[in-house]
Design an enzyme around this catalytic site. Structure first.
Site, short mmCIF file in Angstrom:
data_model
loop_
_atom_site.label_atom_id
_atom_site.label_comp_id
_atom_site.label_asym_id
_atom_site.label_seq_id
_atom_site.Cartn_x
_atom_site.Cartn_y
_atom_site.Cartn_z
N GLU A 69 23.17 1.44 9.57
CA GLU A 69 23.36 0.07 10.04
C GLU A 69 22.56 -0.25 11.31
O GLU A 69 22.43 -1.40 11.69
CB GLU A 69 24.87 -0.23 10.25
CG GLU A 69 25.56 0.51 11.37
CD GLU A 69 25.81 1.99 11.09
OE1 GLU A 69 25.49 2.47 9.98
OE2 GLU A 69 26.31 2.68 12.00
N THR B 42 0.83 -1.21 0.00
CA THR B 42 0.00 0.00 0.00
C THR B 42 0.87 1.26 0.00
O THR B 42 0.48 2.28 -0.56
CB THR B 42 -0.99 0.03 1.19
OG1 THR B 42 -0.27 0.03 2.41
CG2 THR B 42 -1.95 -1.14 1.14
N HIS C 59 8.49 3.82 8.97
CA HIS C 59 8.25 2.99 10.16
C HIS C 59 6.96 3.47 10.82
O HIS C 59 6.76 4.68 11.00
CB HIS C 59 9.43 3.10 11.13
CG HIS C 59 9.24 2.25 12.34
ND1 HIS C 59 9.42 0.88 12.31
CD2 HIS C 59 8.83 2.55 13.59
CE1 HIS C 59 9.15 0.38 13.49
NE2 HIS C 59 8.78 1.38 14.29
N GLU D 248 -3.37 5.32 6.85
CA GLU D 248 -4.19 6.31 6.14
C GLU D 248 -3.82 7.75 6.48
O GLU D 248 -3.76 8.61 5.62
CB GLU D 248 -5.68 6.09 6.48
CG GLU D 248 -6.25 4.88 5.80
CD GLU D 248 -7.68 4.57 6.27
OE1 GLU D 248 -8.28 3.65 5.71
OE2 GLU D 248 -8.18 5.26 7.19
C1 GRF Z 1 3.76 -0.54 6.81
O1 GRF Z 1 3.07 -0.45 8.01
C2 GRF Z 1 5.13 0.08 6.95
O2 GRF Z 1 5.17 1.13 7.84
C3 GRF Z 1 5.92 -1.07 7.49
O3 GRF Z 1 5.39 -2.21 6.85
C4 GRF Z 1 4.04 -1.98 6.43
C5 GRF Z 1 3.99 -2.23 4.95
O4 GRF Z 1 2.71 -2.19 4.39
N1 GRF Z 1 7.33 -0.84 7.33
P1 GRF Z 1 2.51 -2.16 2.81
O5 GRF Z 1 3.20 -3.39 2.23
O6 GRF Z 1 3.10 -0.89 2.29
O7 GRF Z 1 1.04 -2.22 2.60
#
Ligand code: GRF
Length: 206
Positions: free
Chosen positions: A150, A15, A112, A180
């Site tokens: 790293e 997404t 993140h 969202e």
């Molecule tokens: C997201 O919550 C992102 O923050 C984390 O992994 C998830 C990936 O979701 N690193 P998508 O594959 O982009 O739907």
């Protein structure tokens, strides 16, 4: 003006990749162009999203490369042969070594789903991040885009967006709201910001 060549690394539903593609189509991402999408998981739906958008894809598994070192060597070869200037980790579920991150210093960014330095680092991925935020009882969480070095989730912060916890939140509901209200907005914004910086540096050199 030469656009910054972007590769997006994925492992799952994609997404966040979709948000990047949409931003490219709407012109919000204009200083960079997504030219390559790499998944370390065969069959990841993110690959379908890339194909639909006409972006070249590749699947590269650690087990087919004889381990992490071979995987990273193959990945670097593929990225460098595509002239990649910015790597966006969008739900990429593999920790990269110092050899890899050092090769692309200040050229890798990650999204993140928490406000770093809370609920981040080794073991904090996917729903676990939101479970931990709810278990701790924080009232505000959010998302962070940061440079990758790293240290897992330890690179310099680029953008953050807060999201309020609501009564009745479950990890799943919170995960969706963070995506969202925060992730899908700040990842394309950061990709544009860093692409523009890289573009400017190229112009200054020319
Ligand atoms: C997201 O919550 C992102 O923050 C984390 O992994 C998830 C990936 O979701 N690193 P998508 O594959 O982009 O739907």
């Amino acid at each position: 003006m030469n656009k910054t060549k972007i590769a997006v690394l994925v492992s799952g539903g994609g997404t966040n990749l979709q948000a990047l593609i949409d931003a490219q189509e709407s012109g919000k991402l204009r200083s960079g162009e997504i030219v390559f999408v790499v998944s370390n998981k065969p069959g990841a739906y993110a690959l379908e999203r890339a194909k639909k958008a006409g972006i070249e894809t590749m699947t590269l598994c650690r087990s087919d490369c004889g381990g992490q070192e071979g995987f990273e060597t193959a990945l670097m070869t593929a990225l460098d042969s595509h002239g990649i200037e910015l790597i966006v980790l969008a739900g990429f579920m593999s920790i990269l070594s110092a050899r890899f991150t050092g090769h692309y210093e200040k050229r890798i960014i990650n999204i993140h789903p928490s406000l770093i330095p809370s609920f981040c680092g080794k073991g904090y991925y996917g729903l676990r991040v939101h479970e931990a935020a709810l278990a701790y009882g924080v009232k505000v969480t959010g998302a962070t885009v940061h440079y990758v070095n790293e240290i897992p989730d330890g690179g310099q912060i680029i953008l953050q967006e807060p999201v309020h916890i609501q009564p009745g939140d479950t990890p799943e509901i919170l995960q969706r709201r963070v995506m969202e209200q925060a992730e899908w907005r700040i990842l394309p914004e950061a990709a544009e910001l860093i692409s523009a910086e890289i573009q400017k540096k190229k112009e200054n050199k020319a």
